[in-house]
Design an enzyme around this catalytic site. Structure first.
Site, mmCIF file in Angstrom:
data_model
loop_
_atom_site.group_PDB
_atom_site.id
_atom_site.type_symbol
_atom_site.label_atom_id
_atom_site.label_comp_id
_atom_site.label_asym_id
_atom_site.label_seq_id
_atom_site.Cartn_x
_atom_site.Cartn_y
_atom_site.Cartn_z
ATOM 1 N N ARG A 59 1.053 -1.150 -0.286
ATOM 2 C CA ARG A 59 -0.242 0.159 -0.385
ATOM 3 C C ARG A 59 1.167 1.157 0.233
ATOM 4 O O ARG A 59 0.799 2.493 -0.745
ATOM 5 C CB ARG A 59 -1.061 0.154 1.038
ATOM 6 C CG ARG A 59 -1.800 -1.084 1.009
ATOM 7 C CD ARG A 59 -2.658 -0.884 2.292
ATOM 8 N NE ARG A 59 -3.898 0.244 2.107
ATOM 9 C CZ ARG A 59 -4.273 0.741 3.459
ATOM 10 N NH1 ARG A 59 -4.533 -0.090 4.394
ATOM 11 N NH2 ARG A 59 -5.286 1.517 3.640
ATOM 12 N N GLN A 91 -9.724 9.761 7.452
ATOM 13 C CA GLN A 91 -9.252 8.185 7.615
ATOM 14 C C GLN A 91 -8.125 7.231 6.633
ATOM 15 O O GLN A 91 -7.739 6.057 7.313
ATOM 16 C CB GLN A 91 -10.485 7.392 7.759
ATOM 17 C CG GLN A 91 -11.545 8.026 8.587
ATOM 18 C CD GLN A 91 -12.892 7.607 8.182
ATOM 19 O OE1 GLN A 91 -13.520 5.909 8.810
ATOM 20 N NE2 GLN A 91 -13.775 7.512 6.700
ATOM 21 N N HIS A 108 -6.390 7.871 11.865
ATOM 22 C CA HIS A 108 -5.318 6.277 11.956
ATOM 23 C C HIS A 108 -4.740 6.484 10.700
ATOM 24 O O HIS A 108 -3.929 4.846 10.250
ATOM 25 C CB HIS A 108 -6.591 5.712 10.539
ATOM 26 C CG HIS A 108 -8.203 5.331 10.806
ATOM 27 N ND1 HIS A 108 -9.265 5.256 9.423
ATOM 28 C CD2 HIS A 108 -8.771 5.807 12.129
ATOM 29 C CE1 HIS A 108 -10.704 4.858 10.519
ATOM 30 N NE2 HIS A 108 -10.082 5.429 11.674
ATOM 31 N N CYS A 135 13.905 0.350 16.673
ATOM 32 C CA CYS A 135 13.560 2.222 17.087
ATOM 33 C C CYS A 135 14.716 2.520 16.840
ATOM 34 O O CYS A 135 15.790 2.152 17.141
ATOM 35 C CB CYS A 135 12.634 1.733 18.272
ATOM 36 S SG CYS A 135 12.752 3.237 18.028
ATOM 37 N N CYS A 138 15.519 3.728 20.558
ATOM 38 C CA CYS A 138 15.577 2.796 21.800
ATOM 39 C C CYS A 138 16.453 1.043 21.262
ATOM 40 O O CYS A 138 16.438 0.446 22.314
ATOM 41 C CB CYS A 138 13.909 2.398 22.600
ATOM 42 S SG CYS A 138 13.179 0.649 20.922
ATOM 43 N N THR A 175 -16.861 7.910 2.146
ATOM 44 C CA THR A 175 -16.872 7.427 3.062
ATOM 45 C C THR A 175 -17.506 6.360 3.958
ATOM 46 O O THR A 175 -19.379 7.170 3.098
ATOM 47 C CB THR A 175 -16.342 7.554 4.708
ATOM 48 O OG1 THR A 175 -16.177 6.669 5.699
ATOM 49 C CG2 THR A 175 -17.223 8.653 4.486
ATOM 50 N N LEU A 201 -20.150 8.727 -4.256
ATOM 51 C CA LEU A 201 -20.663 7.746 -5.405
ATOM 52 C C LEU A 201 -21.789 6.828 -4.631
ATOM 53 O O LEU A 201 -22.888 6.992 -6.076
ATOM 54 C CB LEU A 201 -20.111 6.481 -5.475
ATOM 55 C CG LEU A 201 -20.164 6.456 -6.844
ATOM 56 C CD1 LEU A 201 -19.505 7.024 -7.851
ATOM 57 C CD2 LEU A 201 -18.996 4.814 -7.362
ATOM 58 N N ALA A 218 -16.466 11.585 -6.450
ATOM 59 C CA ALA A 218 -15.686 13.290 -5.752
ATOM 60 C C ALA A 218 -14.821 13.706 -7.162
ATOM 61 O O ALA A 218 -14.792 14.735 -6.857
ATOM 62 C CB ALA A 218 -14.389 12.898 -4.560
HETATM 63 N N1 APR Z 1 -15.902 8.988 -5.492
HETATM 64 C C1 APR Z 1 -16.712 9.435 -4.334
HETATM 65 N N2 APR Z 1 -16.862 8.684 -3.626
HETATM 66 C C2 APR Z 1 -16.469 7.264 -3.751
HETATM 67 C C3 APR Z 1 -15.695 6.807 -5.263
HETATM 68 C C4 APR Z 1 -15.892 8.034 -5.810
HETATM 69 N N3 APR Z 1 -15.171 7.775 -7.119
HETATM 70 N N4 APR Z 1 -15.574 5.312 -5.152
HETATM 71 C C5 APR Z 1 -15.941 4.681 -3.946
HETATM 72 N N5 APR Z 1 -16.708 5.838 -3.022
HETATM 73 C C6 APR Z 1 -17.034 5.761 -1.954
HETATM 74 C C7 APR Z 1 -17.845 4.216 -1.354
HETATM 75 O O1 APR Z 1 -19.467 4.310 -2.044
HETATM 76 C C8 APR Z 1 -18.104 4.334 -0.484
HETATM 77 O O2 APR Z 1 -18.505 4.403 0.412
HETATM 78 O O3 APR Z 1 -16.246 5.455 -1.300
HETATM 79 C C9 APR Z 1 -16.520 5.039 0.425
HETATM 80 C C10 APR Z 1 -15.473 3.992 0.293
HETATM 81 O O4 APR Z 1 -15.868 3.305 1.524
HETATM 82 P P1 APR Z 1 -14.925 1.971 1.852
HETATM 83 O O5 APR Z 1 -14.054 1.276 1.417
HETATM 84 O O6 APR Z 1 -15.503 1.772 3.572
HETATM 85 O O7 APR Z 1 -13.764 3.072 3.167
HETATM 86 P P2 APR Z 1 -14.266 4.145 4.190
HETATM 87 O O8 APR Z 1 -14.889 4.236 4.045
HETATM 88 O O9 APR Z 1 -12.979 4.895 3.933
HETATM 89 O O10 APR Z 1 -13.311 3.035 5.446
HETATM 90 C C11 APR Z 1 -12.963 3.668 6.846
HETATM 91 O O11 APR Z 1 -12.074 1.221 7.658
HETATM 92 O O12 APR Z 1 -11.347 -0.079 6.865
HETATM 93 C C12 APR Z 1 -11.591 1.097 8.024
HETATM 94 O O13 APR Z 1 -9.372 2.347 8.800
HETATM 95 C C13 APR Z 1 -9.705 1.295 7.118
HETATM 96 O O14 APR Z 1 -10.067 4.212 6.939
HETATM 97 C C14 APR Z 1 -10.741 2.837 6.560
HETATM 98 C C15 APR Z 1 -12.137 2.907 7.528
#
Ligand code: APR
Length: 231
Positions: A59, A91, A108, A135, A138, A175, A201, A218
């Protein structure tokens, strides 16, 4: 639209999707390829640290090659040009907000940082971390990515909750609203009297809690939303 002076924005993996970085829960996402308990929990790291380093090294390599998209650029413009205050909470651990020139609160953690499991010292992570890393402070091994795993407390929560109590506008971008405490931010903001908007989306698990929902990718919706705020 009422006077807006203080904005809090929460971003998730969806804002980086159009920069080529996979999200977690979309079709074929990271959690379809890897088990959370193997790569994103303290227990998984204790059980097989080399596997966890491989996951985050991949990643980190992808994030290093990724470039901000118009959504990241628009949020940096908003922070630079908005007459009031803009707190950008993310996040995401990919560093794309900073590459776009924004300042983000990383609840995060960050792929670009390493954390000593023994003394809690933090330093800039090498591109590839391994179980033999020690580290710088330490000397102990056991260094880990400075990323918050499931079951751990996200960073900067006091500062974020204070901002939610006093903001006029809360926006969640990209999110899924499935992971707390971030998923609960919209309720905090609403209870504090803020207007709330979700840019995604699709519908998320929290769409019902927002005053407004702007549907679309987005890279299209965020620049238009920022233009309206700066008008
Ligand atoms: N534009 C806008 N929104 C989008 C796009 C896009 N091009 N592509 C995907 N999405 C949206 C999806 O519809 C979904 O709601 O982004 C979101 C992605 O959701 P997740 O994959 O669950 O990611 P996230 O919400 O950031 O996860 C939260 O979960 O696994 C943990 O720590 C990790 O920070 C992460 C947290």
């Amino acid at each position: 639209m009422r006077q807006v002076d203080r904005i809090v924005i929460l971003t998730g993996a969806g804002i980086s999707a159009e920069s080529g970085l996979g999200t977690f829960r979309d079709e074929g996402g990271l959690w379809a390829q890897h088990r959370i308990e193997d790569v994103a929990t303290p227990e998984g790291f204790a059980r097989d640290p080399a596997r966890v380093h491989r996951f985050y090294n991949a990643r980190r390599e992808q994030a290093a090659k990724a470039t901000p998209n118009p959504a990241h650029d628009a949020l940096a413009r908003l922070q630079a040009d908005f007459r009031g205050e803009v707190m950008l909470v993310t996040q995401n651990v990919d560093g794309l907000h900073e590459k776009a020139g924004a300042t983000a609160v990383h609840m995060h953690g960050e792929l670009s940082r390493a954390l000593c499991a023994a003394c809690a010292h933090r330093w800039d992570a090498p591109s590839e971390m391994s179980v033999t890393d020690t580290c710088p402070k330490c000397g102990m091994t056991g260094a880990r990515p400075d990323v918050v795993w499931f079951g751990e407390m996200p960073y900067h929560m006091e500062r974020i909750l204070d901002a939610l109590q006093t903001c006029d506008l809360f926006a969640a971008i990209g999110t899924s609203g499935q992971v707390y405490p971030a998923a609960g931010f919209v309720e905090e903001a609403r209870l504090a009297g803020a207007a709330t908007v979700e840019l995604n989306l699709a519908d998320s698990d929290m769409t019902h809690a927002f005053d407004d929902h702007v549907a679309g990718p987005a890279s299209r919706t965020v620049p238009l939303w920022v233009d309206r705020l700066l008008a």
